[in-house]
Design an enzyme around this catalytic site. Structure first.
Site, PDB file in Angstrom:
ATOM      1  N   HIS A 248      -4.653 -17.247  -5.164  1.00 57.91           N
ATOM      2  CA  HIS A 248      -5.469 -16.393  -4.293  1.00 57.91           C
ATOM      3  C   HIS A 248      -6.765 -17.068  -3.850  1.00 57.91           C
ATOM      4  O   HIS A 248      -7.483 -16.518  -3.015  1.00 57.91           O
ATOM      5  CB  HIS A 248      -5.800 -15.103  -5.039  1.00 57.91           C
ATOM      6  CG  HIS A 248      -6.650 -15.375  -6.243  1.00 57.91           C
ATOM      7  ND1 HIS A 248      -6.192 -16.072  -7.340  1.00 57.91           N
ATOM      8  CD2 HIS A 248      -7.944 -15.087  -6.505  1.00 57.91           C
ATOM      9  CE1 HIS A 248      -7.165 -16.189  -8.221  1.00 57.91           C
ATOM     10  NE2 HIS A 248      -8.245 -15.603  -7.736  1.00 57.91           N
ATOM     11  N   ASP A 249      -7.100 -18.226  -4.414  1.00 54.05           N
ATOM     12  CA  ASP A 249      -8.325 -18.939  -4.018  1.00 54.05           C
ATOM     13  C   ASP A 249      -8.028 -20.088  -3.052  1.00 54.05           C
ATOM     14  O   ASP A 249      -8.901 -20.915  -2.778  1.00 54.05           O
ATOM     15  CB  ASP A 249      -9.033 -19.521  -5.252  1.00 54.05           C
ATOM     16  CG  ASP A 249      -9.636 -18.430  -6.124  1.00 54.05           C
ATOM     17  OD1 ASP A 249     -10.014 -17.380  -5.583  1.00 54.05           O
ATOM     18  OD2 ASP A 249      -9.732 -18.643  -7.341  1.00 54.05           O
TER      19      ASP A 249
ATOM     20  N   ASP B  83      -4.122   3.841   2.788  1.00 53.41           N
ATOM     21  CA  ASP B  83      -5.556   3.552   2.973  1.00 53.41           C
ATOM     22  C   ASP B  83      -5.792   2.081   3.376  1.00 53.41           C
ATOM     23  O   ASP B  83      -6.930   1.640   3.476  1.00 53.41           O
ATOM     24  CB  ASP B  83      -6.373   3.913   1.711  1.00 53.41           C
ATOM     25  CG  ASP B  83      -6.026   3.031   0.517  1.00 53.41           C
ATOM     26  OD1 ASP B  83      -5.099   2.196   0.631  1.00 53.41           O
ATOM     27  OD2 ASP B  83      -6.675   3.182  -0.541  1.00 53.41           O
TER      28      ASP B  83
ATOM     29  N   ASP C  65     -10.606 -16.064 -16.442  1.00 50.58           N
ATOM     30  CA  ASP C  65     -11.279 -16.409 -15.196  1.00 50.58           C
ATOM     31  C   ASP C  65     -12.595 -17.143 -15.441  1.00 50.58           C
ATOM     32  O   ASP C  65     -13.448 -16.658 -16.196  1.00 50.58           O
ATOM     33  CB  ASP C  65     -11.575 -15.100 -14.442  1.00 50.58           C
ATOM     34  CG  ASP C  65     -12.271 -15.335 -13.119  1.00 50.58           C
ATOM     35  OD1 ASP C  65     -11.592 -15.744 -12.176  1.00 50.58           O
ATOM     36  OD2 ASP C  65     -13.501 -15.124 -13.048  1.00 50.58           O
TER      37      ASP C  65
ATOM     38  N   ASP D  35       0.855  -1.192   0.000  1.00 56.90           N
ATOM     39  CA  ASP D  35       0.000   0.000   0.000  1.00 56.90           C
ATOM     40  C   ASP D  35       0.893   1.244   0.000  1.00 56.90           C
ATOM     41  O   ASP D  35       1.707   1.413   0.903  1.00 56.90           O
ATOM     42  CB  ASP D  35      -0.880  -0.053   1.261  1.00 56.90           C
ATOM     43  CG  ASP D  35      -1.685   1.220   1.449  1.00 56.90           C
ATOM     44  OD1 ASP D  35      -1.881   1.960   0.455  1.00 56.90           O
ATOM     45  OD2 ASP D  35      -2.125   1.479   2.589  1.00 56.90           O
TER      46      ASP D  35
ATOM     47  N   ASP E 187      -1.789  -1.210  -3.775  1.00 59.11           N
ATOM     48  CA  ASP E 187      -2.111  -0.458  -4.993  1.00 59.11           C
ATOM     49  C   ASP E 187      -0.989  -0.575  -6.016  1.00 59.11           C
ATOM     50  O   ASP E 187       0.059  -1.174  -5.749  1.00 59.11           O
ATOM     51  CB  ASP E 187      -2.422   1.008  -4.647  1.00 59.11           C
ATOM     52  CG  ASP E 187      -1.379   1.600  -3.714  1.00 59.11           C
ATOM     53  OD1 ASP E 187      -0.186   1.360  -3.963  1.00 59.11           O
ATOM     54  OD2 ASP E 187      -1.748   2.268  -2.728  1.00 59.11           O
TER      55      ASP E 187
ATOM     56  N   ASP F 118      -5.740 -10.577 -15.686  1.00 57.89           N
ATOM     57  CA  ASP F 118      -6.907 -11.420 -15.465  1.00 57.89           C
ATOM     58  C   ASP F 118      -8.043 -10.922 -16.354  1.00 57.89           C
ATOM     59  O   ASP F 118      -8.309  -9.719 -16.401  1.00 57.89           O
ATOM     60  CB  ASP F 118      -7.323 -11.297 -13.995  1.00 57.89           C
ATOM     61  CG  ASP F 118      -7.585 -12.635 -13.354  1.00 57.89           C
ATOM     62  OD1 ASP F 118      -8.358 -13.405 -13.941  1.00 57.89           O
ATOM     63  OD2 ASP F 118      -7.045 -12.889 -12.264  1.00 57.89           O
TER      64      ASP F 118
ATOM     65  N   GLU G  90      -8.554 -20.711 -16.665  1.00 50.77           N
ATOM     66  CA  GLU G  90      -8.695 -21.120 -15.271  1.00 50.77           C
ATOM     67  C   GLU G  90      -9.401 -22.463 -15.314  1.00 50.77           C
ATOM     68  O   GLU G  90     -10.520 -22.564 -15.796  1.00 50.77           O
ATOM     69  CB  GLU G  90      -9.536 -20.142 -14.440  1.00 50.77           C
ATOM     70  CG  GLU G  90      -9.516 -20.567 -12.977  1.00 50.77           C
ATOM     71  CD  GLU G  90     -10.609 -19.953 -12.108  1.00 50.77           C
ATOM     72  OE1 GLU G  90     -11.613 -19.449 -12.637  1.00 50.77           O
ATOM     73  OE2 GLU G  90     -10.446 -20.008 -10.880  1.00 50.77           O
TER      74      GLU G  90
END
Ligand code: GLC
Length: 577
Positions: free
Chosen positions: A353-354, A58, A233, A54, A62, A131, A287
């Site tokens: 990430h899953d 926040d 995806d 970051d 990013d 993605d 995917e």
């Protein structure tokens, strides 16, 4: 819970464990799996932007944060980066619900930041894979707003609608909905719309040529910017029988069989290839891989002109809370390698990430064995055939988060499932225990850069708590230690990059019934490499039957030398024979 892809239709395929006869033959002089391509030689590092770095306090990672870490990424030796979605999104599903495909998510920055990121990567000879989420959009996309506004809208057929006067449509299972009902009633036009994922992720109607044209234009927009690839995806779900016939009761237990690879899908992919892939030097990865080897080949065999590589889940799905069997693991990876030895190309990965964290699922995340087992798993990924996909943070052996309270989680399907369990009087302690092992948030906690506040990820409050072990497990500490997991990762990456035998070489399993050790050779153009991996916390022996007289040790996860035939707990060794 999430995407337990049951790949039941694997029987009937020829399994030739340990004897992959994959050399060129007369009918097929240059098997496409041997043709050299940059995307086969790539080592892909997956960045989850929300959790990487970051830059503005926040609490959300990013693009400027990623830019500030480009030299770190370069130092890993990886040759491509796959970014999870960074487009405008209301973030119901962390960017997998896109409201504008040609813009950047506000929290992540601007298009100028994106251009700078792409330039920074290319200056470092690193490619960028984006993605592409086009099975569905966000319900806040302009197309959907128009589509739902009236039955006669030009955009009506961009989505799947069912007019309520026809009665309730046949049940469709939703993976993410609180009630698992994929039809949502919308009073505005007295109709239902379809959403295989959440209510805020309506499915796009691929039967509509106008929609398909829009998608190809979006892809060209990004390809013209110079990106190097697309990850498609959930695309296996894109084709649907739009008469929506009834499926057998209980079909949701095996929903992949009904949802994935429905006729039409290959026509769409061939068209996409013609319209986009054939015009740019971009790689494409699906995917998933359907429900059988046949499905997977139909997606990626070069002669079919659809996609470049499949991303099969059978391997990553093996790890369960109670552990897994190495025999099973070996069988799965051997049969996929065998099935793809002549045509097509695969990905090799143990996390994304899953999934929860690689070392917590496939290794041993206790302080004693965390580093060793993580290095051993990295050795596996970097020495198998197929393009390696390596998830950010695994190079530090980041572990599962260990959350105990539902309030600590942010993952939408997990929170929806919790509501579902509450409403249906489910066993809540059992549910919490299950998600502690398998929830996707385990793999999404902020990257652990150093031992300062919030692991150096953010000066604000992170969107998801930092793992408490960050004072011990972090990049800064591992930079200083030549034997760290991080520095071992760099060595394993360099070994793969410098030795095409690890990319293209024939794979042969050795000592196949050994319950503790996974051993295999890779052979190409006269070079033979031997890999031996102890998957247990105990010493083990191995008999590979290969001639070790001239063996030269190339990689070892212990600081003191290996002894032939004996492997220490979680030991990994790679020899050139
Ligand atoms: C894919 C993504 C996952 C997302 C889902 C819906 O499986 O990897 O993160 O939630 O699609 O887009």
């Amino acid at each position: 819970m999430f995407f337990t892809r049951s790949l039941a239709v694997l029987s009937g395929m020829l399994l030739v464990l340990g004897s992959c006869q994959n050399g060129p033959n007369n009918n097929n002089p240059v098997p496409d799996s041997r043709e050299q391509k940059w995307w086969k030689e790539a080592i892909v590092y997956q960045i989850y932007p929300r959790s990487f770095k970051d830059s503005d306090g926040d609490g959300i990672g990013d693009l400027k944060g990623i830019i500030s870490k480009l030299d770190y990424i370069k130092s890993l030796g990886v040759t491509a980066v796959w970014l999870n979605p960074i487009y405008s999104s209301p973030n119901d599903d962390n960017g997998y619900d896109i409201s504008d495909y040609r813009n950047i998510m506000q929290e992540f920055g601007t298009m100028a930041d994106f251009d700078a990121l792409l330039k920074g990567l290319h200056e470092r000879n690193i490619k960028l894979v984006m993605d592409l989420v086009v099975n569905h959009s966000s319900d806040e996309h302009e197309w959907f707003k128009q589509s739902r506004s009236s039955r006669t809208s030009k955009y009506r057929n961009y989505y799947h609608w069912w007019d309520a006067e026809r009665g309730k449509p046949n049940y469709r299972y939703s993976l993410f909905d609180v009630n698992h009902d994929a039809w949502k009633y919308d009073s505005l036009t007295n109709s239902y719309y379809l959403h295989y994922f959440s209510r805020k992720q309506p499915d796009l109607n691929w039967e509509n040529p106008e929609l398909r044209k829009e998608v190809y234009a979006i892809m060209k927009f990004w390809a013209d910017k110079g990106i190097d690839g697309f990850r498609l995806d959930a695309f296996g779900f894109a084709a649907k029988d739009t008469s929506f016939p009834a499926f057998p009761k209980g079909y949701e237990k095996d929903f992949m069989k009904y949802y994935s690879m429905v006729p039409g899908i290959h026509d769409y992919l061939k068209e996409m290839h013609r319209e986009v892939f054939s015009k740019y030097d971009v790689m494409s990865v699906a995917e998933g891989a359907g429900s059988s080897f046949e499905d997977a080949h139909n997606l990626v065999d070069a002669s079919r002109k659809e996609l470049h590589m499949a991303y099969a889940f059978e391997g990553v799905d093996i790890a369960k809370a109670g552990g897994y069997s190495l025999q099973h693991f070996k069988q799965v990876y051997s049969k996929w390698d065998s099935a793809f030895s002549k045509a097509g190309w695969l990905s090799i990965f143990l996390a994304n990430h899953d999934q929860a964290r690689m070392v917590s699922r496939f290794g041993n995340d206790s302080p004693e064995f965390r580093d060793l087992s993580s290095k051993m798993l990295t050795t596996f990924i970097m020495t198998m055939r197929g393009t390696p996909y390596y998830y950010n943070g695994d190079e530090l052996a980041m572990t599962n988060a260990g959350f105990t309270r539902i309030e600590d989680y942010r993952d939408m399907p997990t929170l929806n499932e919790y509501q579902h369990q509450l409403a249906n009087k489910g066993d809540i302690p059992a549910f919490l225990k299950r998600i502690q092992f398998e929830c996707r948030d385990n793999g999404r906690t902020p990257f652990q850069w150093d031992a300062s506040l919030n692991a150096g990820f953010s000066t604000g409050t992170p969107w998801l708590q930092v793992n408490k072990n960050y004072t011990t497990i972090n990049q800064a500490a591992q930079e200083k230690d030549v034997n760290s997991v991080l520095n071992y990762f760099r060595k394993a990456v360099a070994l793969r990059k410098n030795n095409p035998v690890l990319v293209y070489g024939k794979y042969t399993i050795r000592d196949k019934d050994n319950p503790a050790v996974y051993a295999y050779t890779r052979e190409w153009q006269g070079k033979i490499f031997l890999v031996m991996l102890n998957f247990t916390a105990k010493p083990a022996t191995v008999q590979t039957g290969v001639d070790m007289r001239k063996a030269q040790l190339l990689l070892n996860n212990y600081a003191t030398p290996a002894v032939t035939g004996n492997l220490r707990p979680y030991e990994a060794v790679v020899y050139q024979l």
